[in-house]
Design an enzyme around this catalytic site. Structure first.
Site, mmCIF file in Angstrom:
data_model
loop_
_atom_site.group_PDB
_atom_site.id
_atom_site.type_symbol
_atom_site.label_atom_id
_atom_site.label_comp_id
_atom_site.label_asym_id
_atom_site.label_seq_id
_atom_site.Cartn_x
_atom_site.Cartn_y
_atom_site.Cartn_z
ATOM 1 N N MET A 182 3.813 -10.031 5.500
ATOM 2 C CA MET A 182 4.351 -9.946 6.668
ATOM 3 C C MET A 182 3.651 -9.940 8.006
ATOM 4 S SD MET A 182 7.432 -9.893 5.943
ATOM 5 C CE MET A 182 8.338 -9.602 7.531
ATOM 6 N N ASP A 199 -7.025 -6.052 9.686
ATOM 7 C CA ASP A 199 -6.865 -5.572 8.407
ATOM 8 C C ASP A 199 -7.978 -4.808 8.004
ATOM 9 O OD1 ASP A 199 -6.155 -5.215 5.441
ATOM 10 O OD2 ASP A 199 -4.562 -6.689 5.816
ATOM 11 N N VAL A 248 1.558 -2.647 7.225
ATOM 12 C CA VAL A 248 0.922 -2.323 6.106
ATOM 13 C C VAL A 248 1.637 -1.878 5.016
ATOM 14 C CG1 VAL A 248 -1.342 -1.665 7.702
ATOM 15 C CG2 VAL A 248 0.272 0.271 6.641
ATOM 16 N N GLU A 257 4.151 0.264 2.215
ATOM 17 C CA GLU A 257 5.051 1.151 2.227
ATOM 18 C C GLU A 257 4.372 2.476 1.822
ATOM 19 O OE1 GLU A 257 7.150 0.257 4.594
ATOM 20 O OE2 GLU A 257 8.964 0.465 3.425
ATOM 21 N N LYS A 308 0.656 5.101 7.133
ATOM 22 C CA LYS A 308 1.107 4.681 8.286
ATOM 23 C C LYS A 308 1.008 5.540 9.460
ATOM 24 C CE LYS A 308 4.866 1.565 6.271
ATOM 25 N NZ LYS A 308 4.646 0.156 6.784
ATOM 26 N N SER A 313 10.476 -1.399 5.963
ATOM 27 C CA SER A 313 11.671 -1.507 5.508
ATOM 28 C C SER A 313 12.437 -0.275 4.992
ATOM 29 C CB SER A 313 11.619 -2.562 4.125
ATOM 30 O OG SER A 313 11.089 -3.672 4.706
ATOM 31 N N HIS A 365 11.810 -4.681 12.788
ATOM 32 C CA HIS A 365 11.823 -4.785 11.525
ATOM 33 C C HIS A 365 12.166 -6.513 11.287
ATOM 34 C CE1 HIS A 365 14.006 -4.647 7.343
ATOM 35 N NE2 HIS A 365 12.598 -4.830 7.107
ATOM 36 N N GLU A 371 15.384 -6.554 13.596
ATOM 37 C CA GLU A 371 16.062 -5.355 13.746
ATOM 38 C C GLU A 371 15.118 -4.619 14.506
ATOM 39 O OE1 GLU A 371 19.049 -5.065 9.802
ATOM 40 O OE2 GLU A 371 16.776 -3.937 9.869
ATOM 41 N N ASN A 423 19.694 -4.601 5.057
ATOM 42 C CA ASN A 423 19.567 -4.243 3.684
ATOM 43 C C ASN A 423 20.343 -3.186 3.232
ATOM 44 O OD1 ASN A 423 17.242 -5.996 3.390
ATOM 45 N ND2 ASN A 423 15.807 -4.256 4.081
HETATM 46 N N1 LIG Z 1 7.313 -8.298 2.016
HETATM 47 C C1 LIG Z 1 8.813 -8.087 2.401
HETATM 48 O O1 LIG Z 1 9.682 -8.747 2.186
HETATM 49 C C2 LIG Z 1 9.067 -7.282 3.749
HETATM 50 C C3 LIG Z 1 10.017 -7.719 4.487
HETATM 51 C C4 LIG Z 1 10.329 -6.780 5.855
HETATM 52 C C5 LIG Z 1 9.728 -5.760 6.046
HETATM 53 N N2 LIG Z 1 8.449 -5.459 5.040
HETATM 54 C C6 LIG Z 1 7.450 -4.311 5.279
HETATM 55 O O2 LIG Z 1 6.174 -4.708 6.095
HETATM 56 C C7 LIG Z 1 5.254 -4.004 5.589
HETATM 57 C C8 LIG Z 1 4.192 -4.626 4.951
HETATM 58 O O3 LIG Z 1 4.704 -5.280 3.946
HETATM 59 P P1 LIG Z 1 3.779 -6.449 3.434
HETATM 60 O O4 LIG Z 1 4.813 -7.288 2.217
HETATM 61 O O5 LIG Z 1 3.460 -7.510 4.329
HETATM 62 O O6 LIG Z 1 2.659 -5.970 2.385
HETATM 63 P P2 LIG Z 1 1.334 -6.951 1.704
HETATM 64 O O7 LIG Z 1 1.024 -5.907 0.602
HETATM 65 O O8 LIG Z 1 1.715 -7.899 1.751
HETATM 66 O O9 LIG Z 1 0.536 -6.503 2.973
HETATM 67 C C9 LIG Z 1 -0.116 -5.396 3.281
HETATM 68 C C10 LIG Z 1 -1.397 -5.344 4.194
HETATM 69 O O10 LIG Z 1 -1.854 -4.163 4.794
HETATM 70 C C11 LIG Z 1 -3.391 -3.918 4.669
HETATM 71 N N3 LIG Z 1 -3.574 -2.445 4.870
HETATM 72 C C12 LIG Z 1 -3.500 -1.644 4.191
HETATM 73 N N4 LIG Z 1 -3.691 -0.452 4.684
HETATM 74 C C13 LIG Z 1 -4.361 -0.781 5.688
HETATM 75 C C14 LIG Z 1 -4.847 0.002 7.277
HETATM 76 N N5 LIG Z 1 -5.023 1.154 7.114
HETATM 77 N N6 LIG Z 1 -5.218 -0.638 8.037
HETATM 78 C C15 LIG Z 1 -4.954 -1.965 8.208
HETATM 79 N N7 LIG Z 1 -4.323 -2.978 7.254
HETATM 80 C C16 LIG Z 1 -3.977 -2.177 6.039
HETATM 81 C C17 LIG Z 1 -3.555 -4.328 3.341
HETATM 82 O O11 LIG Z 1 -5.186 -4.797 3.226
HETATM 83 C C18 LIG Z 1 -2.521 -5.628 3.211
HETATM 84 O O12 LIG Z 1 -3.261 -6.809 3.580
HETATM 85 C C19 LIG Z 1 5.771 -2.985 4.773
HETATM 86 O O13 LIG Z 1 6.019 -1.836 5.514
HETATM 87 C C20 LIG Z 1 7.154 -3.382 4.248
HETATM 88 O O14 LIG Z 1 8.274 -2.609 3.942
HETATM 89 C C21 LIG Z 1 8.206 -6.199 3.961
#
Ligand SMILES: NC(=O)c1ccc[n+]([C@@H]2O[C@H](COP(=O)([O-])OP(=O)(O)OC[C@H]3O[C@@H](n4cnc5c(N)ncnc54)[C@H](O)[C@@H]3O)[C@@H](O)[C@H]2O)c1
Length: 379
Positions: A14, A33, A91, A93, A98, A120, A141, A153, A192
């Site tokens: 994301m 990151d 980052v 969930e 967070k 999410s 979102h 959202e 959702n």
């Molecule tokens: N994947 C989806 O379909 C989707 C859709 C909407 C919202 N989201 C939300 O988006 C967020 C991220 O999801 P994602 O799918 O991109 O996850 P992901 O696992 O692909 O990426 C998360 C990234 O966060 C980094 N990270 C972890 N701790 C960190 C920190 N302290 N500082 C900086 N970076 C850090 C990780 O190294 C990783 O690269 C979540 O909250 C998820 O609920 C996901």
């Protein structure tokens, strides 16, 4: 407030998508990151995606170069945050992670900066408690893939100010997205949540063992881009079980994962990502046999559950606008909005379908609401 610079925290699926949307909208963007390799991977994905836009003639090479020149990938949180007007956290969930990030960026970012979470499923109100500026903490979102999906959202946490929400809405518009305001920070927000009971129905059918997923999907083939079980395979059953567990804690025990779902996840048959879920994905998109569709369920059952859940959002004050719910569903990838569909089908039919499902599975989440029974919603 005018937003000039955005910082995105997390360069995963994301995060890099949101960073790309930001530079495409003309903003300066810092993408942060924890490790250089994660930042590099995110940057690689953005470059590949922009190159495709150039290839298709949607942007020029000069625009591509200008966009990348406005992007600063970094592992330095201070450098990313200190001059940002809006920070979007993406980052994984984990509430503790967070909250730590929000505490840190609260200390680093300028006093006027808005801090947004792309979560999410976590409570934005709780995330905001890690800061000294809860009035400037909001939900923003995006949907996956962020570059393509239109819906954003924009969520009020308990203390979010109208000004912070309005600025976030303006940024989403500048990004060519369709922002929909969510008035109450509650599980699943709008998109959702509306789809949650339909996902539960699929789980219950799987557990019952009949009809088969293929017989069920046969009813939908040709009408939707992806049939219901195929879509669950595409999302991944690990994500689905996680979401259902979350809803069982926050919405209703009815969502507790049943044996068939637990077994599927235990066996590692997670769907597309493992090559096999309900269907075999090893050779690409599965072929679905449409010769033997079930007569026990039809598309109206799925619509009825969506409309019913959408009425709960109105009753609970998550939004006061049926039109916004339809807008969210249409732009989040769900086709026609539930209330528009309901107008065509008629509420008495939908009420009957909900009652039928509630009785068949002993699931009260499916029971029609008062608003549904009154059937007076206008869109
Ligand atoms: N994947 C989806 O379909 C989707 C859709 C909407 C919202 N989201 C939300 O988006 C967020 C991220 O999801 P994602 O799918 O991109 O996850 P992901 O696992 O692909 O990426 C998360 C990234 O966060 C980094 N990270 C972890 N701790 C960190 C920190 N302290 N500082 C900086 N970076 C850090 C990780 O190294 C990783 O690269 C979540 O909250 C998820 O609920 C996901």
């Amino acid at each position: 407030m005018e937003v000039k610079k955005i910082a995105v925290i997390g360069a995963g699926a994301m995060g890099n998508g949101i960073a790309q949307v930001g530079i495409m909208a003309g903003y300066k963007v810092a993408m942060h990151d924890v490790e250089q390799r994660f930042v590099d991977r995110g940057l690689g994905t953005i470059k590949e995606s922009l190159a495709k836009f150039v290839g298709k003639g949607k942007i020029t090479q000069e625009q591509n170069d200008d966009m990348l020149a406005r992007l600063t990938p970094t592992i330095d949180l201070k450098a990313a945050s200190q001059d940002a007007d809006l920070i979007i956290e993406a980052v994984f969930e984990d509430m503790a992670v967070k909250k730590k990030i929000f505490g840190d960026i609260d200390g680093l970012a300028p006093a006027h900066a808005i801090l947004a979470s792309n979560t999410s499923s976590m409570s934005i109100t709780e995330i905001a408690t890690a800061t000294k500026r809860p009035d400037k903490v909001v939900g923003m979102h995006f949907f996956n893939p962020a570059v393509l999906m239109k819906l954003v959202e924009v969520i009020y946490a308990q203390k979010s100010s109208d000004a912070a929400i309005q600025t976030t809405v303006e940024v989403a518009k500048q990004m060519q997205k369709v922002p929909v305001i969510v008035r109450k920070d509650s599980p699943g927000f709008i998109y959702n949540r509306v789809n949650a009971p339909a996902s539960l129905l699929l789980q219950l059918i799987l557990d019952k063992g009949s009809p088969t997923p293929e017989q069920f999907d046969a009813v939908f083939k040709g009408f939707v881009p992806m049939t219901p079980f195929e879509l669950q395979d595409y999302v991944g059953w690990d994500i689905i079980i996680h979401t259902q567990e979350y809803y069982s804690k926050t919405l209703s025990k009815d969502y507790t994962p049943r044996k068939a779902l637990v077994d599927l996840v235990k066996a590692g048959t997670l769907g597309k990502k493992t090559g096999k879920g309900i269907y075999d994905w090893s050779a690409g998109r599965p072929t679905i046999d449409t010769s033997n569709p079930t007569t026990e369920f039809d598309a109206t059952h799925m619509v009825a559950l969506q409309v019913n859940e959408a009425t709960k959002l109105l009753e609970e004050g998550v939004t006061d606008s049926p039109a916004d719910i339809d807008l969210a569903i249409a732009n989040g990838g769900g086709g026609i909005g539930p209330f528009t569909l309901a107008k065509g089908i008629g509420y008495p039919v939908l009420v009957q379908k909900c009652n039928e499902l509630a009785d068949k599975f002993g699931v009260e989440v499916f029971r029609p609401t008062k608003t549904m029974q009154e059937g007076k919603i206008e869109v």
